[in-house]
Scaffold this active site. Sequence first.
Site, PDB file in Angstrom:
ATOM      1  N   ARG A 174      -0.482   7.855   3.745  1.00  0.00           N
ATOM      2  CA  ARG A 174      -0.159   7.865   2.320  1.00  0.00           C
ATOM      3  C   ARG A 174      -1.411   7.557   1.498  1.00  0.00           C
ATOM      4  O   ARG A 174      -1.655   8.159   0.450  1.00  0.00           O
ATOM      5  CB  ARG A 174       0.929   6.841   2.029  1.00  0.00           C
ATOM      6  CG  ARG A 174       2.069   7.374   1.179  1.00  0.00           C
ATOM      7  CD  ARG A 174       3.122   8.092   1.962  1.00  0.00           C
ATOM      8  NE  ARG A 174       3.827   7.179   2.830  1.00  0.00           N
ATOM      9  CZ  ARG A 174       4.454   7.548   3.933  1.00  0.00           C
ATOM     10  NH1 ARG A 174       4.426   8.803   4.316  1.00  0.00           N
ATOM     11  NH2 ARG A 174       5.107   6.682   4.683  1.00  0.00           N
ATOM     12  N   LEU A 201       0.820  -1.213   0.000  1.00  0.00           N
ATOM     13  CA  LEU A 201       0.000   0.000   0.000  1.00  0.00           C
ATOM     14  C   LEU A 201       0.850   1.257   0.000  1.00  0.00           C
ATOM     15  O   LEU A 201       0.488   2.262  -0.618  1.00  0.00           O
ATOM     16  CB  LEU A 201      -0.931   0.001   1.213  1.00  0.00           C
ATOM     17  CG  LEU A 201      -2.260  -0.766   1.143  1.00  0.00           C
ATOM     18  CD1 LEU A 201      -3.157  -0.244   0.048  1.00  0.00           C
ATOM     19  CD2 LEU A 201      -2.059  -2.252   0.994  1.00  0.00           C
ATOM     20  N   ASP A 202       1.975   1.251   0.705  1.00  0.00           N
ATOM     21  CA  ASP A 202       2.818   2.434   0.802  1.00  0.00           C
ATOM     22  C   ASP A 202       3.343   2.836  -0.574  1.00  0.00           C
ATOM     23  O   ASP A 202       3.246   3.988  -1.000  1.00  0.00           O
ATOM     24  CB  ASP A 202       3.974   2.152   1.754  1.00  0.00           C
ATOM     25  CG  ASP A 202       4.284   3.317   2.680  1.00  0.00           C
ATOM     26  OD1 ASP A 202       3.640   4.372   2.549  1.00  0.00           O
ATOM     27  OD2 ASP A 202       5.164   3.175   3.547  1.00  0.00           O
ATOM     28  N   ASP A 203       3.937   1.877  -1.281  1.00  0.00           N
ATOM     29  CA  ASP A 203       4.456   2.174  -2.618  1.00  0.00           C
ATOM     30  C   ASP A 203       3.333   2.506  -3.585  1.00  0.00           C
ATOM     31  O   ASP A 203       3.465   3.407  -4.413  1.00  0.00           O
ATOM     32  CB  ASP A 203       5.266   0.982  -3.137  1.00  0.00           C
ATOM     33  CG  ASP A 203       6.643   0.932  -2.537  1.00  0.00           C
ATOM     34  OD1 ASP A 203       7.556   1.545  -3.098  1.00  0.00           O
ATOM     35  OD2 ASP A 203       6.811   0.284  -1.491  1.00  0.00           O
ATOM     36  N   THR A 250       2.101   6.018  -3.009  1.00  0.00           N
ATOM     37  CA  THR A 250       3.138   6.983  -3.378  1.00  0.00           C
ATOM     38  C   THR A 250       3.277   7.094  -4.891  1.00  0.00           C
ATOM     39  O   THR A 250       3.355   8.199  -5.449  1.00  0.00           O
ATOM     40  CB  THR A 250       4.476   6.579  -2.742  1.00  0.00           C
ATOM     41  OG1 THR A 250       4.326   6.537  -1.320  1.00  0.00           O
ATOM     42  CG2 THR A 250       5.579   7.567  -3.094  1.00  0.00           C
TER      43      THR A 250
END
Length: 633
Positions: free
Chosen positions: A450, A376-378, A381
């Site tokens: 994010r 999820l973070d990547d 982003t």
Amino acid sequence: MRTTGYTLDRSIAAAEAALVDHQFPDGHWCFELEGDCTITAEYILMMHFTGEIDSGLQQRMVRYLRERRDPAHGGWPLYPGGPFDLSGSVKAYYALKLAGVDPEEPAMEEARAAILANGGAARSNVFTRFLLAQFGQIPWRGVPMVPAEIVLLPTWFPFHLSKVSYWARTVMVPLSILYTRRVQARNPQRLGVRELFTVPPERERRYFPVWSWPNRIILTIERTAARAEPLFPRRTRERAVHEAAHWFIERLNGEHGLGGIFPAMVYAYEALDHLGYGPDHPYRIQAGRALRNLVVEQGDEAYCQPCLSPVWDTALACHALTEVHAGIPPEEATRGMDWLRPRQVEEPRGDWTADNPDLPGGGWCFQYENPHYPDLDDTATVANLLHAGGDSAREPERIRRAVDWVVGMQSRDGGFGAFNADNTYHYLNEIPFADHGALLDPPTSDVTARCVGLLGRVDHPEAGAALRRAVDFLKAAQEPEGPWFGRWGTNYVYGTWSVLEGLSQAGLDMDEAWIRQAVRWLKSVQRPDGGWGEENDTYFQPERARRAPRSTPFQTAWALLGLMAAGEAQSPAVRAGVDYLLGTQRADGGWEDPWFTAPGFPRVFHLKYHGYTKYFPLQALARYRNQIRGAER
């Protein structure tokens, strides 16, 4: 503005040139990702496990390990300047001994004394004890059960692979084969480390610490089951080994490695060796290359990275360069975005489908390739970057797929974990295998923030509802003084910046009382030199966030970005932080920072992202210039 360092415009130009200088010809960035000495020691130990010893590489790794022993306590810490770490010191000592270092030399004597003074090797963590059992240094009763039968358990059972984090399952499955078959290291020199035990290992009766009453109950059950293992049906056991092999081979991920992470890759390589896949078999060749690709050689030293971070580095570098050019991606950022687009995972074959069988793909991975495990973070982003760069109009399907996937991965409490939804089976952190306390991937504030930043920007039928639930999660997760815990960066500075940035991107009113409380907290922990810093010990002692002994460039950048997201560009705190960055910039346009301030697992495993000093200070200075000049107009 001028300090003893650069002027603002010159500083930004120099930092931009330094960042662009690290771009690969195909458009991406990938900076070193350095872990503690445990990883490098395990690489040496792996070579002796299989008997495939690269003597030249081994000696370069020996030099790396020697240089990072801390004479203050005699052993090896989890990060520079950190306290003595027993498990890491046992591995480093054993690796050096296997590599030919004389155990009677003064440095080894000091390390041995420190290990014994801290209870000896029997008090090591689970993964170190597994290694010691594989090398015949402790009996197998000294490790927790990881039977191959775990792959046969039904989903309703209290333990199931889908109930633990992706990093746990990719480690546990190949390890279960090694455990079930009691696989022994080749260890060509037949060297051991009995000198690291305060009680002979075969007589030791206290291999398992008890950390809570639930753990005591589960440990009793687990030890009883372990004694009954000889009675397990042989046919079922062999079927389980076969299924475990099928599970991890399906996810080998070519030359990018199982799960893209070193521990899983090592166990996979050793399991392949045990299962009869010879050195010339494609699986062994690919798995071996995946491990070798993690090695960094610098002069007469070498170390092993825990994984590679190209998608993360590329997305953040592009964000910084786009900020420099006031929201218009320059040519270098455009090439980086071109590199990122085709790496979206579109096929629904990842492990997320175990709980979301109807959820199509749409995420991005952290590594070059890791299609079973986008995160999820990547994803947030990268999608945010592409959306800002115009993909919502040019390639709306790509953004839609990303947002569909993000929305589908939201947990019931409104938050987002890194790789899993609703990975909150907290009782599993009580099993003996989980002494590191990081078996799960629950929702966290930084990843949720994010996702909030993305959901607040896109035109998507379900984004509004998901956004409201995520914001409610963040309100509930806020610490009493105002900050947020940082799961993937150290610590409260990282978490607070992440949340403020996400809320601002989503268009929330940054004058709300709970948001202003976070702003006041960030200002309150600014150091006298104008910068911000925070050490990993705040994961043990949160109050130490107010007593940081030093500032760091990228933590200063995080704080500045957070404050500017809240409209504080013209505040004295921001001006002082900018002065700190200008005054500490090097002649080559970059910043120096030797500290490890990003946790793989808080309190257990810490990292140094070498790219963080390349793009975060640049982004902060560029945003400051943009906001100040915008205000002047």
